[in-house]
Design a protein around this motif. Structure first.
Motif, mmCIF file in Angstrom:
data_model
loop_
_atom_site.group_PDB
_atom_site.id
_atom_site.type_symbol
_atom_site.label_atom_id
_atom_site.label_comp_id
_atom_site.label_asym_id
_atom_site.label_seq_id
_atom_site.Cartn_x
_atom_site.Cartn_y
_atom_site.Cartn_z
ATOM 1 N N ILE A 149 0.827 -1.213 0.000
ATOM 2 C CA ILE A 149 0.000 0.000 0.000
ATOM 3 C C ILE A 149 0.860 1.261 0.000
ATOM 4 C CG2 ILE A 149 -1.717 1.304 1.322
ATOM 5 C CD1 ILE A 149 -2.652 -1.402 2.446
ATOM 6 N N PHE A 150 0.459 2.216 -0.841
ATOM 7 C CA PHE A 150 1.089 3.527 -0.879
ATOM 8 C C PHE A 150 -0.003 4.555 -0.598
ATOM 9 C CE2 PHE A 150 2.347 7.315 -3.509
ATOM 10 C CZ PHE A 150 3.393 7.724 -2.704
ATOM 11 N N VAL A 151 0.170 5.324 0.488
ATOM 12 C CA VAL A 151 -0.784 6.371 0.840
ATOM 13 C C VAL A 151 -0.050 7.703 0.804
ATOM 14 C CG1 VAL A 151 -2.429 7.215 2.574
ATOM 15 C CG2 VAL A 151 -2.017 4.764 2.366
ATOM 16 N N ALA A 152 -0.580 8.634 0.013
ATOM 17 C CA ALA A 152 0.080 9.938 -0.133
ATOM 18 C C ALA A 152 -0.958 11.041 -0.104
ATOM 19 C CB ALA A 152 0.840 9.987 -1.457
ATOM 20 N N PHE A 153 -0.580 12.175 0.477
ATOM 21 C CA PHE A 153 -1.472 13.321 0.345
ATOM 22 C C PHE A 153 -0.824 14.349 -0.565
ATOM 23 C CE2 PHE A 153 0.900 14.979 4.061
ATOM 24 C CZ PHE A 153 1.063 16.315 3.712
ATOM 25 N N GLN A 154 -1.669 15.017 -1.321
ATOM 26 C CA GLN A 154 -1.246 16.071 -2.235
ATOM 27 C C GLN A 154 -2.263 17.198 -2.119
ATOM 28 O OE1 GLN A 154 1.743 15.493 -4.689
ATOM 29 N NE2 GLN A 154 1.874 14.433 -2.738
ATOM 30 N N TYR A 155 -1.855 18.381 -2.562
ATOM 31 C CA TYR A 155 -2.772 19.517 -2.483
ATOM 32 C C TYR A 155 -3.546 19.738 -3.775
ATOM 33 C CZ TYR A 155 -0.265 20.377 1.818
ATOM 34 O OH TYR A 155 0.279 20.235 3.069
ATOM 35 N N SER A 156 -3.371 18.840 -4.737
ATOM 36 C CA SER A 156 -4.119 18.918 -5.990
ATOM 37 C C SER A 156 -4.252 17.504 -6.545
ATOM 38 C CB SER A 156 -3.377 19.805 -6.999
ATOM 39 O OG SER A 156 -2.240 19.112 -7.494
ATOM 40 N N LEU A 157 -4.926 17.396 -7.692
ATOM 41 C CA LEU A 157 -5.072 16.099 -8.350
ATOM 42 C C LEU A 157 -4.077 15.941 -9.504
ATOM 43 C CD1 LEU A 157 -8.968 15.825 -8.361
ATOM 44 C CD2 LEU A 157 -7.365 14.491 -6.983
ATOM 45 N N GLN A 158 -3.061 16.801 -9.542
ATOM 46 C CA GLN A 158 -2.114 16.798 -10.662
ATOM 47 C C GLN A 158 -1.278 15.523 -10.755
ATOM 48 O OE1 GLN A 158 -0.609 20.696 -9.422
ATOM 49 N NE2 GLN A 158 -1.033 21.459 -11.476
ATOM 50 N N MET A 159 -1.143 14.780 -9.662
ATOM 51 C CA MET A 159 -0.347 13.549 -9.685
ATOM 52 C C MET A 159 -1.169 12.307 -10.024
ATOM 53 S SD MET A 159 2.887 13.875 -9.289
ATOM 54 C CE MET A 159 3.352 12.196 -8.859
ATOM 55 N N LYS A 160 -2.472 12.474 -10.190
ATOM 56 C CA LYS A 160 -3.353 11.321 -10.399
ATOM 57 C C LYS A 160 -2.927 10.478 -11.600
ATOM 58 C CE LYS A 160 -8.186 10.050 -11.006
ATOM 59 N NZ LYS A 160 -9.560 10.539 -11.180
ATOM 60 N N LYS A 161 -2.708 11.108 -12.731
ATOM 61 C CA LYS A 161 -2.348 10.384 -13.958
ATOM 62 C C LYS A 161 -1.024 9.646 -13.789
ATOM 63 C CE LYS A 161 -1.694 11.014 -18.901
ATOM 64 N NZ LYS A 161 -1.445 11.975 -19.973
ATOM 65 N N LYS A 162 -0.042 10.319 -13.206
ATOM 66 C CA LYS A 162 1.294 9.728 -13.026
ATOM 67 C C LYS A 162 1.231 8.530 -12.072
ATOM 68 C CE LYS A 162 5.646 9.509 -13.736
ATOM 69 N NZ LYS A 162 6.058 8.903 -14.998
ATOM 70 N N LEU A 163 0.519 8.687 -10.970
ATOM 71 C CA LEU A 163 0.405 7.584 -10.018
ATOM 72 C C LEU A 163 -0.341 6.400 -10.632
ATOM 73 C CD1 LEU A 163 -0.326 9.473 -6.672
ATOM 74 C CD2 LEU A 163 1.747 8.213 -7.269
ATOM 75 N N ALA A 164 -1.355 6.689 -11.447
ATOM 76 C CA ALA A 164 -2.152 5.626 -12.079
ATOM 77 C C ALA A 164 -1.318 4.816 -13.085
ATOM 78 C CB ALA A 164 -3.378 6.218 -12.754
ATOM 79 N N GLU A 165 -0.263 5.415 -13.624
ATOM 80 C CA GLU A 165 0.619 4.688 -14.548
ATOM 81 C C GLU A 165 1.406 3.607 -13.813
ATOM 82 O OE1 GLU A 165 3.240 7.510 -16.378
ATOM 83 O OE2 GLU A 165 1.600 8.609 -17.347
ATOM 84 N N GLU A 166 1.715 3.875 -12.546
ATOM 85 C CA GLU A 166 2.593 2.994 -11.779
ATOM 86 C C GLU A 166 1.862 2.107 -10.770
ATOM 87 O OE1 GLU A 166 5.713 2.879 -12.544
ATOM 88 O OE2 GLU A 166 5.926 4.704 -13.719
ATOM 89 N N LEU A 167 0.731 2.592 -10.267
ATOM 90 C CA LEU A 167 0.026 1.918 -9.171
ATOM 91 C C LEU A 167 -1.466 1.822 -9.466
ATOM 92 C CD1 LEU A 167 1.737 4.157 -6.512
ATOM 93 C CD2 LEU A 167 2.125 1.706 -6.607
ATOM 94 N N VAL A 168 -2.148 0.973 -8.729
ATOM 95 C CA VAL A 168 -3.612 0.924 -8.787
ATOM 96 C C VAL A 168 -4.131 1.921 -7.759
ATOM 97 C CG1 VAL A 168 -5.653 -0.500 -8.423
ATOM 98 C CG2 VAL A 168 -3.602 -1.512 -9.440
ATOM 99 N N ILE A 169 -4.838 2.952 -8.221
ATOM 100 C CA ILE A 169 -5.426 3.914 -7.280
ATOM 101 C C ILE A 169 -6.754 3.339 -6.800
ATOM 102 C CG2 ILE A 169 -6.332 6.241 -6.944
ATOM 103 C CD1 ILE A 169 -4.375 7.222 -9.075
#
Length: 193
Positions: A149-169
């Motif tokens: 499991i990887f849990v991260a907080f961000q202040y926007s949704l700008q990382m959504k696409k990048k994280l989805a390439e590497e992990l299952v959101i």
């Protein structure tokens, strides 16, 4: 008074860290208890034998995490800011502290950990260069066990696409009671490539 004084001191240390290096700290105040609680609630802590927290800061999330851990769980904390890192060493003497999350795999191997069950991240990914972001994500993927499991907080949704390439959101949760409001990404490493 003790808890209130601690919060004021933490906020001042965090603010100083932000002004010294805004790209690395990402916020002017530590995470709220609402954000900390949201960060840890999606993790099956009874199954976690090894965990890393990236960008542990003043320990706002670490404190909540510690309450959930088994006594035998190995914990690695990563914090770039020297003053905050020294405070973490004092507050959490049973945890191992390191400075550079870009060396996650090297440090965990040195500490006798092959794979992590979970990684908690407070790093402001979008503030980093694309090269540093790529390095960190590669380290995270390599460090996590399949299904980890990887849990991260961000202040926007700008990382959504990048994280989805590497992990299952698995889900993204919005935490309005934080300054600034934050999005919590709950992700899982794919079981097979």
């Amino acid at each position: 008074m003790g808890e209130e004084q601690l919060n004021i001191n933490e906020s001042l240390i965090f603010l100083q860290g932000f002004f010294k290096n805004p790209q690395r700290v990402g916020s002017v105040i530590p995470s709220s208890r609402f954000l900390a609680a949201k960060m840890i609630q999606s993790v099956p802590w009874n199954e976690v034998e090894a965990v890393a927290e990236l960008g542990a800061g003043t320990g706002a999330i670490t404190r909540f995490m510690k309450e959930q851990l088994n006594k035998s769980t190995k914990v690695l904390l990563f914090e770039r800011d020297k003053r905050m890192r020294n405070n973490l060493k004092i507050a959490f003497p049973d945890f191992v502290c390191h400075s550079n999350a870009c060396q996650l795999v090297k440090k965990m191997n040195r500490d006798g950990i092959n794979q992590l069950d979970c990684i908690i991240s407070g790093l402001p990914f979008f503030n980093f260069t694309s090269e540093m972001r790529e390095t960190l994500l590669n380290q995270i993927i390599e460090a996590l066990k399949p299904g980890g499991i990887f849990v991260a907080f961000q202040y926007s949704l700008q990382m959504k696409k990048k994280l989805a390439e590497e992990l299952v959101i698995e889900k993204i949760e919005f935490v309005p009671f934080n300054f600034p409001p934050a999005f919590v990404y709950i992700c899982r490493k794919r079981e097979t490539l």
